[in-house]
Design an enzyme around this catalytic site. Sequence first.
Site, PDB file in Angstrom:
ATOM      1  N   GLY A   1     -34.394   7.899 -59.964  1.00 21.51           N
ATOM      2  CA  GLY A   1     -34.541   9.236 -59.409  1.00 21.51           C
ATOM      3  C   GLY A   1     -34.362  10.329 -60.449  1.00 21.51           C
ATOM      4  N   SER A   2     -33.761  11.435 -60.044  1.00 14.06           N
ATOM      5  CA  SER A   2     -33.675  12.622 -60.904  1.00 14.06           C
ATOM      6  C   SER A   2     -32.750  12.456 -62.099  1.00 14.06           C
ATOM      7  CB  SER A   2     -33.231  13.837 -60.081  1.00 14.06           C
ATOM      8  OG  SER A   2     -34.228  14.183 -59.143  1.00 14.06           O
ATOM      9  N   THR A   3     -31.994  11.351 -62.175  1.00 16.74           N
ATOM     10  CA  THR A   3     -31.192  11.136 -63.384  1.00 16.74           C
ATOM     11  C   THR A   3     -32.086  10.933 -64.605  1.00 16.74           C
ATOM     12  OG1 THR A   3     -31.071   8.724 -63.028  1.00 16.74           O
ATOM     13  CG2 THR A   3     -29.328  10.080 -62.054  1.00 16.74           C
TER      14      THR A   3
END
Length: 609
Positions: free
Chosen positions: A306-308
């Site tokens: 995801g956004s990591t």
Amino acid sequence: MRFVRTAGGSAKKPRPRAQFNLRGRLMLVGGALALCAVALVVRAVDLQLVDNAFYQKKADARFLREVPIPTSRGMITDRNGEPLAVSSPVESLWANPQELANNPAAVARLAEATDLPVDYLSRYVSQRKGKEFMYVPRHRRINPAVAQKILALRIPGVFSQREFRRFYPQGEAVAHVLGFTNVDDQGQEGVELAFDEWLSGTPGAQKVIRDRHGRIVEHVDLIRPSEPGNDLVLSIDRRIQFLAYRELKRTLLETGAASGSVVILDVATGEVLAMANLPSYNNNKVSGENRDAYRNRAVTDLLEPGSTMKPLTVAAALEAGVITPATQFNTSPGWIANGRYRTSDFKNYGVLDTTGIITKSSNVGVSKIVKLLPDREFDAFLRRFGYGASTGSGFPGEAAGIFPTPDSWFGTTKQTLSYGYGISVTPLQIARAYATLGNGGRAVTPTFVKGGHSGESQQVLDPRVAAEVMRMMQTVTEPGGTATRAAILGYHVAGKTGTARKSAGGGYSRRYIAYFAGLVPVERPRFAVTVVVNDPDPSAGGSTYGGGYVSAPLFARVMEGALRLMDVPPDDIETWLAAQAAEEAKRAKAQASAAPRATVSGAAARAVQ
């Protein structure tokens, strides 16, 4: 002399009787005894001198045995010397099936003493009646006191031998890291398996004489002494490990999540300070049930990050020189085409600079950034950070992840990669990537052994770029960012939230994985942390499923304790002093408001009097 008259009237002279020869008979008997004595002497000489080796071998085969001398497995401790795995002496009951098979009464007594069904034990013995050794069922590596109580009954053919059993004082809190051993004290999972050869001792051997009942009556010779296994000092800090486990358990209970993981690395050395997973299991009592709980999810489970992923995408573009921290992007109207679908933001953020894209976690903004990068350049950058390959920690069963090569990319693959879809990584890989950012762009191989860092590291990113990305991630935990719940008083925190939809049947479901990956303190990062909460229930306790709401508070609680335990100095003194001043002012105001009430109460009391 008497004459005997015959029928014809004539007398016949009788024959004289033979005289008894005592001397002759004595000589005959003595000669026979002498021959027997000579025969016995000859036989003794034959046994003792001529065929000594043959008959000695026959005797030894009946009574002389070579028996092992058990040895203890090496102790495993945490980085501060606290025991995590120790070997304790125990007893194992064994029996001679040949002796028991012909003694039903002894079998019945043994069954009663061991709480085993008589028919089951009888069948068990009869199936092994051709052997001379068997372990008593369910009574291997038991408490010595229990074994002695059974031996005191003096059941024929039943004995015990000394062995060692593994004991894990911390139980399920460290189970996934340590693993466990089998009944033969051999490592089966985790560190116990990875370092089995190092931890295993070398059993000794000795010659003993057993009587016909199997009891040892004499120790003849020591063939070789036993050698205990080597001790192992892990990088794990027991205090931080328990803290991470406790807070993860609290989070799962509050959010109704299915599972979760927490990984904490020392930024400079790559040492794993804590690795907690839930569901867990008690490695002191391993059974064949719920095998899924034995999995160390932090190194085996593959998840879309995801956004990591966004800080790495920005770092790649900064290194390539196609953007600066101040480059602006128009994210209106809050979405961008993604083939037949849309890539959307939480809302329309309008114009954002590069730092704002990280602060607000804009999918649209990072999608526009990655378009400025060539496919192979972006692919090579992510692989330098360890994605698509094992971290090299040496943990058994560690997954390498799934990272398609640019040759297999199509359509908007690169766009979805920029915000963490279309790639699968482990929580440990995420923690290592963030540790690399906090270490000035220098990648270090994670290790579970204290001092296990070989000193080798690789510079995978310009330190200047790494520092710029760290400053951007710091805004995520400050007012206006997506993870203000990750803030820690007195410390600057750099991090990134992530909320990834779970794949299902070729598409994506409405179930999520909540992430937070962070570094603290920003000025001189000590810890790199990855928090993964799988499938939180939005209806549980009124919480939501986002990483900023679910995983960020867990990060803050664990790091508050870890920073204090490791005596890490704060890097945000101003904020801490301001908070202290505000607290003192609040306390003074409360005291001042309480004083008039106390005066009025005193006056009222006097009036009543």
